[in-house]
Structures are given as C-alpha cells and as structure tokens.
Design a protein around this motif. Structure first.
Motif, PDB file in Angstrom:
ATOM      1  N   LEU A 144     -13.044 -19.722   8.723  1.00  0.00           N
ATOM      2  CA  LEU A 144     -13.316 -19.992   7.332  1.00  0.00           C
ATOM      3  C   LEU A 144     -11.903 -19.544   6.233  1.00  0.00           C
ATOM      4  CD1 LEU A 144     -13.678 -17.159   5.791  1.00  0.00           C
ATOM      5  CD2 LEU A 144     -16.217 -17.713   6.440  1.00  0.00           C
ATOM      6  N   ASP A 145     -11.776 -20.642   5.018  1.00  0.00           N
ATOM      7  CA  ASP A 145     -10.302 -20.080   4.490  1.00  0.00           C
ATOM      8  C   ASP A 145     -10.920 -20.244   3.140  1.00  0.00           C
ATOM      9  OD1 ASP A 145      -8.884 -21.423   6.818  1.00  0.00           O
ATOM     10  OD2 ASP A 145      -8.831 -23.121   6.613  1.00  0.00           O
ATOM     11  N   ILE A 146      -9.871 -18.796   2.774  1.00  0.00           N
ATOM     12  CA  ILE A 146     -10.098 -18.151   2.209  1.00  0.00           C
ATOM     13  C   ILE A 146      -8.821 -18.186   0.551  1.00  0.00           C
ATOM     14  CG2 ILE A 146     -10.910 -15.871  -0.238  1.00  0.00           C
ATOM     15  CD1 ILE A 146     -11.895 -14.826   3.390  1.00  0.00           C
ATOM     16  N   TYR A 147      -9.176 -18.769  -0.722  1.00  0.00           N
ATOM     17  CA  TYR A 147      -7.770 -18.685  -1.478  1.00  0.00           C
ATOM     18  C   TYR A 147      -8.814 -17.681  -2.499  1.00  0.00           C
ATOM     19  CZ  TYR A 147      -7.908 -23.558   1.227  1.00  0.00           C
ATOM     20  OH  TYR A 147      -7.417 -23.997   1.821  1.00  0.00           O
ATOM     21  N   GLN A 148      -7.678 -16.919  -2.476  1.00  0.00           N
ATOM     22  CA  GLN A 148      -7.245 -16.113  -4.344  1.00  0.00           C
ATOM     23  C   GLN A 148      -6.181 -16.541  -5.135  1.00  0.00           C
ATOM     24  OE1 GLN A 148      -8.828 -12.107  -1.971  1.00  0.00           O
ATOM     25  NE2 GLN A 148      -7.342 -13.165  -0.369  1.00  0.00           N
ATOM     26  N   PRO A 149      -6.886 -16.354  -6.288  1.00  0.00           N
ATOM     27  CA  PRO A 149      -5.839 -15.946  -7.590  1.00  0.00           C
ATOM     28  C   PRO A 149      -5.085 -15.006  -7.324  1.00  0.00           C
ATOM     29  CG  PRO A 149      -7.643 -15.325  -8.393  1.00  0.00           C
ATOM     30  CD  PRO A 149      -7.826 -15.935  -6.991  1.00  0.00           C
ATOM     31  N   GLU A 150      -3.389 -15.590  -7.157  1.00  0.00           N
ATOM     32  CA  GLU A 150      -2.469 -14.273  -7.142  1.00  0.00           C
ATOM     33  C   GLU A 150      -2.110 -13.571  -8.162  1.00  0.00           C
ATOM     34  OE1 GLU A 150       1.241 -15.254  -5.209  1.00  0.00           O
ATOM     35  OE2 GLU A 150       1.403 -15.838  -7.497  1.00  0.00           O
ATOM     36  N   ASN A 151      -2.136 -11.934  -8.393  1.00  0.00           N
ATOM     37  CA  ASN A 151      -1.666 -10.969  -9.032  1.00  0.00           C
ATOM     38  C   ASN A 151      -3.078 -10.881  -9.931  1.00  0.00           C
ATOM     39  OD1 ASN A 151       0.566 -10.158  -8.206  1.00  0.00           O
ATOM     40  ND2 ASN A 151       1.395 -12.420  -9.479  1.00  0.00           N
ATOM     41  N   ASP A 152      -3.596 -11.404  -9.420  1.00  0.00           N
ATOM     42  CA  ASP A 152      -5.522 -10.796 -10.032  1.00  0.00           C
ATOM     43  C   ASP A 152      -5.988 -10.052  -9.876  1.00  0.00           C
ATOM     44  OD1 ASP A 152      -8.254 -11.226 -11.700  1.00  0.00           O
ATOM     45  OD2 ASP A 152      -8.771 -12.089 -10.244  1.00  0.00           O
ATOM     46  N   THR A 153      -6.422  -8.737 -11.154  1.00  0.00           N
ATOM     47  CA  THR A 153      -6.426  -7.033 -11.665  1.00  0.00           C
ATOM     48  C   THR A 153      -7.433  -7.473 -11.241  1.00  0.00           C
ATOM     49  OG1 THR A 153      -6.292  -6.958 -13.387  1.00  0.00           O
ATOM     50  CG2 THR A 153      -4.623  -6.832 -12.041  1.00  0.00           C
ATOM     51  N   LEU A 154      -8.549  -7.913 -11.059  1.00  0.00           N
ATOM     52  CA  LEU A 154      -9.859  -8.201 -11.230  1.00  0.00           C
ATOM     53  C   LEU A 154     -10.454  -7.480 -10.272  1.00  0.00           C
ATOM     54  CD1 LEU A 154     -12.308  -8.691 -14.151  1.00  0.00           C
ATOM     55  CD2 LEU A 154     -12.626 -10.770 -12.549  1.00  0.00           C
ATOM     56  N   SER A 155     -11.960  -7.023 -10.321  1.00  0.00           N
ATOM     57  CA  SER A 155     -12.184  -6.235  -9.324  1.00  0.00           C
ATOM     58  C   SER A 155     -13.688  -6.517  -8.836  1.00  0.00           C
ATOM     59  CB  SER A 155     -12.776  -4.547  -9.401  1.00  0.00           C
ATOM     60  OG  SER A 155     -13.535  -4.155 -11.147  1.00  0.00           O
ATOM     61  N   SER A 156     -14.027  -7.494  -9.356  1.00  0.00           N
ATOM     62  CA  SER A 156     -15.007  -7.901  -9.144  1.00  0.00           C
ATOM     63  C   SER A 156     -15.629  -9.547  -9.389  1.00  0.00           C
ATOM     64  CB  SER A 156     -16.625  -7.441  -9.373  1.00  0.00           C
ATOM     65  OG  SER A 156     -17.301  -7.917  -8.817  1.00  0.00           O
ATOM     66  N   ARG A 157     -14.646 -10.232  -8.611  1.00  0.00           N
ATOM     67  CA  ARG A 157     -15.017 -12.158  -8.960  1.00  0.00           C
ATOM     68  C   ARG A 157     -15.468 -12.925  -8.847  1.00  0.00           C
ATOM     69  NH1 ARG A 157      -8.260 -12.504  -6.872  1.00  0.00           N
ATOM     70  NH2 ARG A 157     -10.608 -11.438  -4.856  1.00  0.00           N
ATOM     71  N   PRO A 158     -16.618 -13.798  -8.749  1.00  0.00           N
ATOM     72  CA  PRO A 158     -17.179 -14.398  -8.520  1.00  0.00           C
ATOM     73  C   PRO A 158     -16.425 -15.415  -7.191  1.00  0.00           C
ATOM     74  CG  PRO A 158     -16.312 -15.700 -10.458  1.00  0.00           C
ATOM     75  CD  PRO A 158     -15.943 -14.088 -10.351  1.00  0.00           C
ATOM     76  N   VAL A 159     -16.931 -16.025  -6.406  1.00  0.00           N
ATOM     77  CA  VAL A 159     -16.856 -16.748  -4.953  1.00  0.00           C
ATOM     78  C   VAL A 159     -17.524 -17.834  -5.075  1.00  0.00           C
ATOM     79  CG1 VAL A 159     -18.496 -15.566  -3.485  1.00  0.00           C
ATOM     80  CG2 VAL A 159     -16.649 -16.916  -3.067  1.00  0.00           C
ATOM     81  N   ILE A 160     -17.300 -19.220  -4.966  1.00  0.00           N
ATOM     82  CA  ILE A 160     -17.637 -20.636  -4.043  1.00  0.00           C
ATOM     83  C   ILE A 160     -17.205 -20.754  -3.174  1.00  0.00           C
ATOM     84  CG2 ILE A 160     -17.118 -22.892  -4.855  1.00  0.00           C
ATOM     85  CD1 ILE A 160     -15.805 -22.045  -8.151  1.00  0.00           C
ATOM     86  N   ILE A 161     -18.248 -20.698  -2.383  1.00  0.00           N
ATOM     87  CA  ILE A 161     -18.303 -21.250  -1.032  1.00  0.00           C
ATOM     88  C   ILE A 161     -18.333 -22.416  -0.974  1.00  0.00           C
ATOM     89  CG2 ILE A 161     -19.617 -20.528   1.267  1.00  0.00           C
ATOM     90  CD1 ILE A 161     -19.852 -18.052   0.007  1.00  0.00           C
ATOM     91  N   PHE A 162     -17.594 -23.365   0.303  1.00  0.00           N
ATOM     92  CA  PHE A 162     -17.892 -24.805   0.624  1.00  0.00           C
ATOM     93  C   PHE A 162     -17.910 -25.655   1.551  1.00  0.00           C
ATOM     94  CE2 PHE A 162     -16.716 -29.618  -0.402  1.00  0.00           C
ATOM     95  CZ  PHE A 162     -17.921 -29.868  -1.155  1.00  0.00           C
TER      96      PHE A 162
END
Length: 299
Positions: A47-65
């Motif tokens: 699987l490939d994981i794409y993340q927002p850069e310089n994001d400080t949020l500690s708990s983020r929603p995930v979309i798995i496609f």
C-alpha cells in the motif's frame, strides 16, 4: 467613487479568506511511503501512504481506497487513484491506495465463470482489503490516524470488495474476530455492488457516497445480474448495486449521497474529479462531523 472603493476593498480581502481543513487544499504532500501490509501466497501486498506535509494534527482521518480492474488488472498507482490520494492529502487526510490479490488475472470474470467462483473472488478481495485496514489501524500512532474516522472506498471491482466487506461482512467472513474493532465512518463507491442488501442492518448501515450509471452494463445500478448474464449461464448471480444499497440505507435512516447518471454505463467507475468538491463537503459534514444528510443527484 464609493463603489470603486468598495470593489477595491473586496478584491484585497478575497485572498485572505481562511481556508478550511478537509475542504480546501491547505497542504503540500509528503513523499509517498510504500509498505507491505501482508504476504499471501508468496505475494507481498503493498500500500502507498500519502500524508499532508508539515501537518501538526495528532489524530487524522484516513481514506483507504481499492482500485478496480475486474479482479484481473489495475494498480494502486493508476493516475486517477494517485491524483485522488494527493487531493485528499492536500486537504489534511491520510490517504492510502492498496494493492490486492488479482485472483482472476488472465482469466474471465464474466458469464462463463461460476457464481460460486465470483463469491469466492469477492471474499478473497474483501479479506485483503480488511487486512490493509488492519495494518493502518495497528500503525495508527506512527501515521497519526484516528481509528474512529476511517473512510473506505473503491472503484468497480475494488468497490465490490469494499462494499461487501462493510455491508455483507457476515457473508464474506467466517471469522470476524480479526476485524471486530473496526469502525468505518463512511464509504465511497464508484460503480460498486454487494451480494445482498438485506444484510445491511442498523449496526452496519455506514453512510456512503455512491456514483453509478443507470445503464451500467457490468455492475447493476439497482438489483440485477452481474454482467447481465442470462439465467442459464454459469456466472449468473444477482447483485444489489448503488441504488438498492441507498434504498436500504434510506430505510435504516442512514446518510447517503447518490449520483445517478441517466443512461450512463460502467464509465462512472472512474474517479469523478468534477464532483470532488461536493464529495469532500459530504465527507466533512457527514463522515467527520456526524451530520444527517440524504441526497440524490440526477445527471
């Protein structure tokens, strides 16, 4: 003169309007991370994981496609899937594109392939999908994922696997113990279907976003034969498509957004980029914030 001053003031204020996480593109995207989520039959499923850069949020929603391809082709690196994942990451989501076992590679998945074989294919793909979800939840601290905000989606065959895993889990899995702690916030389906909408209950009536052509020639829009096979063919099996799923969600008072394309065929399994602003608005209001919405759009 007053009118000119007001217009100038308006033009200066527009660029400084606050952008909203999960709605607007507020981030760049980090370098993609590739992981093996499980090994089956000697094949490393990645699987490939794409993340927002310089994001400080500690708990983020995930979309798995999960990509489409008739369980015989397709890839998680399809241009459209990559673009969708990058779009989601720019809005603040962790986005994941997964590979899975292509058990019908080089073989038919049409009317000459047995109905029981099709059910087994759905089961194996649904199992791979759930294992990918399991991997992400097990690594929630590393990727800063909120396990209560898991959005899952798929296109065509991928949508069939995901929808069956979410709504028909009792038909797909003999042992649910490995997946019993999963909590899905929402489903995003592009021309998908399930084995039996009657298995959707109050407990698993996950809100969903659905795109489907009303004359889909492969996956029924309502209730009908897969690939529209004749009754006497080995591959004759009745499936419940987007419209039938939404009708069941409506009966159970769950939320949904259904885009129906009059006369459209299976091309609506493609990523609906023209409608993604509306899709992400629905994700934010319903999947993330728990609002109640039941919307049907005809095109």
């Amino acid at each position: 003169m007053k009118q000119i001053i007001l217009l100038l003031f308006f033009s200066w204020t527009l660029p400084f309007q606050a952008q909203e996480r999960f709605i607007d593109a507020v981030f760049d995207v980090e370098k993609t991370i590739t992981k093996t989520y499980i090994t089956k039959d000697g094949e490393n499923l990645k699987l490939d994981i794409y993340q927002p850069e310089n994001d400080t949020l500690s708990s983020r929603p995930v979309i798995i496609f999960m990509h489409g391809g008739g369980f015989s082709g397709g890839t998680r690196t399809n241009e459209a899937e990559v673009k969708f994942a990058e779009t989601a990451a720019k809005k603040g989501y962790v986005a994941v594109q997964i590979s899975y076992r292509l058990t019908r590679k080089g073989q038919s998945f049409g009317c000459d392939y047995s109905a029981l074989g099709k059910i087994k294919t759905f089961k194996l793909a649904a199992e791979d999908f759930m294992d990918a979800v399991n991997f992400m939840i097990q690594n929630k601290e590393e990727y800063r994922i909120n396990p209560d905000k898991v959005i899952v989606g798929g296109s065509s065959a991928g949508a069939e696997a995901v929808l069956n895993a979410v709504y028909n889990e009792r038909l797909m899995f003999e042992d649910l113990s490995n997946y019993e702690n999963f909590k899905f916030a929402g489903v995003f389906s592009l021309a998908g279907a399930i084995v039996d909408a009657r298995y959707i209950t109050e407990e698993n009536a996950v809100p969903g976003v659905f795109f489907h052509g009303t004359e889909d020639n492969l996956v029924p829009y309502g209730t009908g034969p897969h690939h529209w096979c004749d009754r006497d063919k080995p591959g004759y099996i009745i499936l419940d498509g987007s419209h039938s799923i939404v009708e069941r969600l409506r009966q159970l008072d769950s939320s949904y957004l259904l885009y129906s394309f009059e006369g459209g065929k299976h091309e609506h399994s493609g990523m609906p980029f023209d409608y993604l602003p509306e899709v992400f608005n629905f994700f934010n209001s319903v999947f993330l914030n728990g609002e109640k919405r039941q919307i049907e759009v005809w095109k």
